[in-house]
Motif scaffolding. Structure first.
Motif, PDB file in Angstrom:
ATOM      1  N   UNK A  72      -2.954   2.343  17.230  1.00  0.00           N
ATOM      2  CA  UNK A  72      -1.581   2.752  17.549  1.00  0.00           C
ATOM      3  C   UNK A  72      -0.587   2.170  16.546  1.00  0.00           C
ATOM      4  N   UNK A  73      -0.739   0.895  16.200  1.00  0.00           N
ATOM      5  CA  UNK A  73       0.153   0.313  15.192  1.00  0.00           C
ATOM      6  C   UNK A  73      -0.106   0.912  13.812  1.00  0.00           C
ATOM      7  N   UNK A  74      -1.365   1.201  13.511  1.00  0.00           N
ATOM      8  CA  UNK A  74      -1.696   1.830  12.232  1.00  0.00           C
ATOM      9  C   UNK A  74      -0.984   3.176  12.105  1.00  0.00           C
ATOM     10  N   UNK A  75      -1.052   3.999  13.142  1.00  0.00           N
ATOM     11  CA  UNK A  75      -0.383   5.302  13.099  1.00  0.00           C
ATOM     12  C   UNK A  75       1.123   5.150  12.932  1.00  0.00           C
ATOM     13  N   UNK A  76       1.704   4.211  13.667  1.00  0.00           N
ATOM     14  CA  UNK A  76       3.153   3.961  13.562  1.00  0.00           C
ATOM     15  C   UNK A  76       3.527   3.573  12.133  1.00  0.00           C
ATOM     16  N   UNK A  77       2.762   2.656  11.555  1.00  0.00           N
ATOM     17  CA  UNK A  77       3.108   2.177  10.212  1.00  0.00           C
ATOM     18  C   UNK A  77       2.778   3.194   9.123  1.00  0.00           C
ATOM     19  N   UNK A  78       1.813   4.059   9.326  1.00  0.00           N
ATOM     20  CA  UNK A  78       1.564   5.141   8.364  1.00  0.00           C
ATOM     21  C   UNK A  78       2.763   6.084   8.335  1.00  0.00           C
ATOM     22  N   UNK A  79       3.352   6.356   9.494  1.00  0.00           N
ATOM     23  CA  UNK A  79       4.556   7.198   9.540  1.00  0.00           C
ATOM     24  C   UNK A  79       5.716   6.491   8.845  1.00  0.00           C
ATOM     25  N   UNK A  80       5.860   5.187   9.109  1.00  0.00           N
ATOM     26  CA  UNK A  80       6.907   4.401   8.452  1.00  0.00           C
ATOM     27  C   UNK A  80       6.696   4.399   6.948  1.00  0.00           C
ATOM     28  N   UNK A  81       5.455   4.200   6.525  1.00  0.00           N
ATOM     29  CA  UNK A  81       5.126   4.199   5.097  1.00  0.00           C
ATOM     30  C   UNK A  81       5.476   5.537   4.460  1.00  0.00           C
ATOM     31  N   UNK A  82       5.110   6.623   5.108  1.00  0.00           N
ATOM     32  CA  UNK A  82       5.404   7.954   4.560  1.00  0.00           C
ATOM     33  C   UNK A  82       6.902   8.156   4.385  1.00  0.00           C
ATOM     34  N   UNK A  83       7.683   7.777   5.384  1.00  0.00           N
ATOM     35  CA  UNK A  83       9.136   7.941   5.311  1.00  0.00           C
ATOM     36  C   UNK A  83       9.740   7.046   4.232  1.00  0.00           C
TER      37      UNK A  83
ATOM     38  N   UNK B 205       9.941  -1.479  -3.225  1.00  0.00           N
ATOM     39  CA  UNK B 205       9.441  -2.660  -2.514  1.00  0.00           C
ATOM     40  C   UNK B 205       9.168  -2.339  -1.052  1.00  0.00           C
ATOM     41  N   UNK B 206      10.092  -1.628  -0.427  1.00  0.00           N
ATOM     42  CA  UNK B 206       9.950  -1.272   0.985  1.00  0.00           C
ATOM     43  C   UNK B 206       8.725  -0.376   1.175  1.00  0.00           C
ATOM     44  N   UNK B 207       8.551   0.586   0.299  1.00  0.00           N
ATOM     45  CA  UNK B 207       7.394   1.482   0.347  1.00  0.00           C
ATOM     46  C   UNK B 207       6.090   0.692   0.249  1.00  0.00           C
ATOM     47  N   UNK B 208       6.019  -0.206  -0.717  1.00  0.00           N
ATOM     48  CA  UNK B 208       4.802  -1.001  -0.930  1.00  0.00           C
ATOM     49  C   UNK B 208       4.506  -1.867   0.291  1.00  0.00           C
ATOM     50  N   UNK B 209       5.526  -2.522   0.824  1.00  0.00           N
ATOM     51  CA  UNK B 209       5.302  -3.394   1.964  1.00  0.00           C
ATOM     52  C   UNK B 209       4.922  -2.612   3.226  1.00  0.00           C
ATOM     53  N   UNK B 210       5.470  -1.441   3.399  1.00  0.00           N
ATOM     54  CA  UNK B 210       5.055  -0.605   4.537  1.00  0.00           C
ATOM     55  C   UNK B 210       3.571  -0.255   4.408  1.00  0.00           C
ATOM     56  N   UNK B 211       3.129   0.008   3.189  1.00  0.00           N
ATOM     57  CA  UNK B 211       1.714   0.284   2.952  1.00  0.00           C
ATOM     58  C   UNK B 211       0.831  -0.909   3.265  1.00  0.00           C
ATOM     59  N   UNK B 212       1.316  -2.108   2.946  1.00  0.00           N
ATOM     60  CA  UNK B 212       0.550  -3.313   3.257  1.00  0.00           C
ATOM     61  C   UNK B 212       0.409  -3.503   4.764  1.00  0.00           C
ATOM     62  N   UNK B 213       1.500  -3.245   5.497  1.00  0.00           N
ATOM     63  CA  UNK B 213       1.440  -3.388   6.956  1.00  0.00           C
ATOM     64  C   UNK B 213       0.458  -2.381   7.543  1.00  0.00           C
ATOM     65  N   UNK B 214       0.531  -1.126   7.087  1.00  0.00           N
ATOM     66  CA  UNK B 214      -0.394  -0.124   7.630  1.00  0.00           C
ATOM     67  C   UNK B 214      -1.842  -0.485   7.301  1.00  0.00           C
TER      68      UNK B 214
END
Length: 90
Positions: free
Chosen positions: A70-81, A51-60
């Motif tokens: 800048x937010x896109x890059x931040x959330x892509x890193x969050x999504x990857x992790x 769920x966390x992975x999917x939602x991080x992808x939605x935010x990115x």
């Protein structure tokens, strides 16, 4: 409760991104992205790793549509992790 598998997570992200693209077609604003961030925080507190992975992808995806690099890059890193923790490599 049934666990989601990585394939379902990836499909969910693709479907959600398609939904965003169709309805907001590049004009997605940051208020929608902020709403997705709130949903992400809820998934962190109460959801599975998938769920966390999917939602991080939605935010990115929301920040990509909003052209907020800048937010896109931040959330892509969050999504990857988050997806790596869920066993879904990005």
């Amino acid at each position: 409760e049934q666990e989601s598998n990585p394939v379902q997570a990836v499909i969910s992200v693709v479907v959600a991104a398609g939904f965003l693209w169709y309805f907001f077609g590049g004009g997605l604003n940051n208020s929608v992205a902020k709403d997705f961030e709130k949903q992400y925080e809820m998934s962190v507190r109460s959801g599975s790793a998938i769920d966390v992975c999917v939602h991080a992808g939605l935010v990115s995806a929301a920040y990509l549509q909003a052209h907020d690099e800048s937010n896109y890059q931040h959330w892509k890193q969050t999504e990857s992790a988050d997806c790596a923790r869920a066993g879904v490599p990005k």
